[in-house]
Write a protein that holds these residues in place. Structure first.
Motif, PDB file in Angstrom:
ATOM      1  N   SER A  69     -11.188  -1.104   1.732  1.00 51.98           N
ATOM      2  CA  SER A  69     -10.181  -0.285   1.052  1.00 51.98           C
ATOM      3  C   SER A  69     -10.831   0.607   0.007  1.00 51.98           C
ATOM      4  O   SER A  69     -10.468   1.781  -0.151  1.00 51.98           O
ATOM      5  CB  SER A  69      -9.135  -1.182   0.381  1.00 51.98           C
TER       6      SER A  69
ATOM      7  N   ASP B 276     -12.744   3.470   1.698  1.00 47.81           N
ATOM      8  CA  ASP B 276     -11.785   4.488   2.146  1.00 47.81           C
ATOM      9  C   ASP B 276     -11.380   5.394   0.992  1.00 47.81           C
ATOM     10  O   ASP B 276     -11.352   6.618   1.108  1.00 47.81           O
ATOM     11  CB  ASP B 276     -10.520   3.816   2.721  1.00 47.81           C
ATOM     12  N   LYS B 277     -11.058   4.745  -0.148  1.00 48.00           N
ATOM     13  CA  LYS B 277     -10.599   5.506  -1.308  1.00 48.00           C
ATOM     14  C   LYS B 277     -11.730   6.381  -1.855  1.00 48.00           C
ATOM     15  O   LYS B 277     -11.505   7.530  -2.247  1.00 48.00           O
ATOM     16  CB  LYS B 277     -10.103   4.517  -2.376  1.00 48.00           C
TER      17      LYS B 277
ATOM     18  N   GLU C 259      -7.678  -4.538  -5.266  1.00 45.83           N
ATOM     19  CA  GLU C 259      -7.122  -4.868  -3.958  1.00 45.83           C
ATOM     20  C   GLU C 259      -6.947  -6.378  -3.823  1.00 45.83           C
ATOM     21  O   GLU C 259      -7.687  -7.157  -4.430  1.00 45.83           O
ATOM     22  CB  GLU C 259      -8.048  -4.376  -2.843  1.00 45.83           C
TER      23      GLU C 259
ATOM     24  N   LYS D  38       0.831  -1.198   0.000  1.00 41.27           N
ATOM     25  CA  LYS D  38       0.000   0.000   0.000  1.00 41.27           C
ATOM     26  C   LYS D  38       0.868   1.251   0.000  1.00 41.27           C
ATOM     27  O   LYS D  38       1.897   1.302   0.673  1.00 41.27           O
ATOM     28  CB  LYS D  38      -0.880   0.021   1.259  1.00 41.27           C
TER      29      LYS D  38
END
Lengths: 229, 229
Positions: free
Chosen positions: B164, B167-168, B157, A121
């Motif tokens: 994830s 979040d993005k 991912e 990441k």
């Protein structure tokens, strides 16, 4: 169509008949994580041209190929691989069953010491340190194991081209090395053309003009054929 | 043939007519030296499918593409690039002239801090330490500069896929994010198929079945069209 194919076959010189040729081609890929890898600009065109030409001239050809976008040449057995270590294993496995080995592949010299299982990441501005270690030296292992095989190497250099190629020629106990200057524009990686020197020692350097890679393949096969072993 | 083309055109819904779409696709390449680079497994197929589908449905499409082996979709302007920083420059240049930005490209997150001018030589068993730094965060820069544009991101991912992606989605102020699990076999990178989730918040997750990428492109364009802005 069949008639044409037969005629072409009859006209084609069969001066490589009965010889078993092993060619490596393309880049290798060294994984960093499941998404990313280190590779290089090799297209595989030079190796595929040599494999195709040797097959046309009668040889039984095996082509160990890293990932390329090229189709398999007619009549050639293509064995795919990704990492340098996989290519090493395949070359060593096929070595004893070949008479001539032509190593055109741009084998990656360095690979990540640890391959991450999950995608690394990005974390803000934090840099990433990648520890690389040298990959297996395939030509060195070939030199130690070869018996009767003629071994031809390639040297793609961006500086001191001839001297680097001569060093490699001696160090790897090659029968011939093909040197090309990757800093010259319009030739080499990705191109259908190349401009190379065929080197068999400091007093035996043949500089070829800029030529299509399939013509270089033809000349190279002439020279390998003429090597007295 | 002409008749068929006209008929197809008439049958094709033109629900994207008059909209200007900017798509990014493919991997980026970050040079280490003149020969080697870091890249990733993206084939560009998802982005090329979206560009082709949007063009068929009437949009004016520009495709900013990293290196792929794909041909330009009919009627689409393709702008090639290599490095993440080049892709950033191109996206920022084209941003104000688009209505919808779809960022499918697998932009490299890290690039060598220094690019070597000459090919790095292998020196026996000596390891090599490669210092990487984060590349420009294109979506972050887009978020700061966008005015009326609808912005769609992708998240590839290998673990905690939905979290994830969420979040993005929030961090980059996206209108929609497409998440896919790259650890699942038979989909994603290189494949003609993918299995994705279209996410617009924790309570707004649409899980699509495994589908050809051109069908996912069609559904995604339906959803983007329906976003009220």
């Amino acid at each position: 169509v069949i008639f044409d194919a037969v005629r072409k076959r009859l006209e084609q010189k069969q001066d490589w008949a009965g010889r078993r040729v092993l060619v490596t081609a393309g880049p290798t890929r060294e994984p960093i994580d499941p998404v990313r890898f280190i590779t290089n600009h090799s297209s595989g065109k030079m190796g595929y041209a040599i494999a195709a030409e040797a097959q046309k001239r009668g040889a039984v050809v095996t082509l160990i190929s890293g990932p390329t976008s090229l189709g398999a040449p007619a009549g050639v057995e293509v064995v795919p691989c990704q990492r340098a270590s996989e290519m090493r294993d395949l070359v060593m496995e096929h070595l004893e069953n070949c008479d001539v080995l032509v190593m055109t592949a741009a084998v990656g010299d360095f690979a990540p010491a640890d391959i991450q299982k999950e995608k690394i990441k990005k974390s803000g501005d934090r840099p990433l340190v990648l520890n690389l270690q040298p990959t297996p030296d395939i030509l060195k292992e070939v030199a130690a194991k070869k018996t009767h095989q003629i071994v031809v190497g390639f040297a793609a250099e961006s500086e001191n081209v001839v001297q680097s190629a001569l060093d490699k020629y001696q160090r790897k106990q090659l029968d011939l090395i093909v040197a090309n200057d990757i800093s010259a524009p319009g030739i080499g990686f990705q191109s259908d053309f190349n401009q190379v020197q065929l080197i068999r020692g400091v007093d035996n350097i043949e500089t070829l003009p800029r030529l299509p890679k399939h013509e270089i393949a033809g000349i190279l096969l002439d020279r390998i054929r003429d090597l007295s072993k």
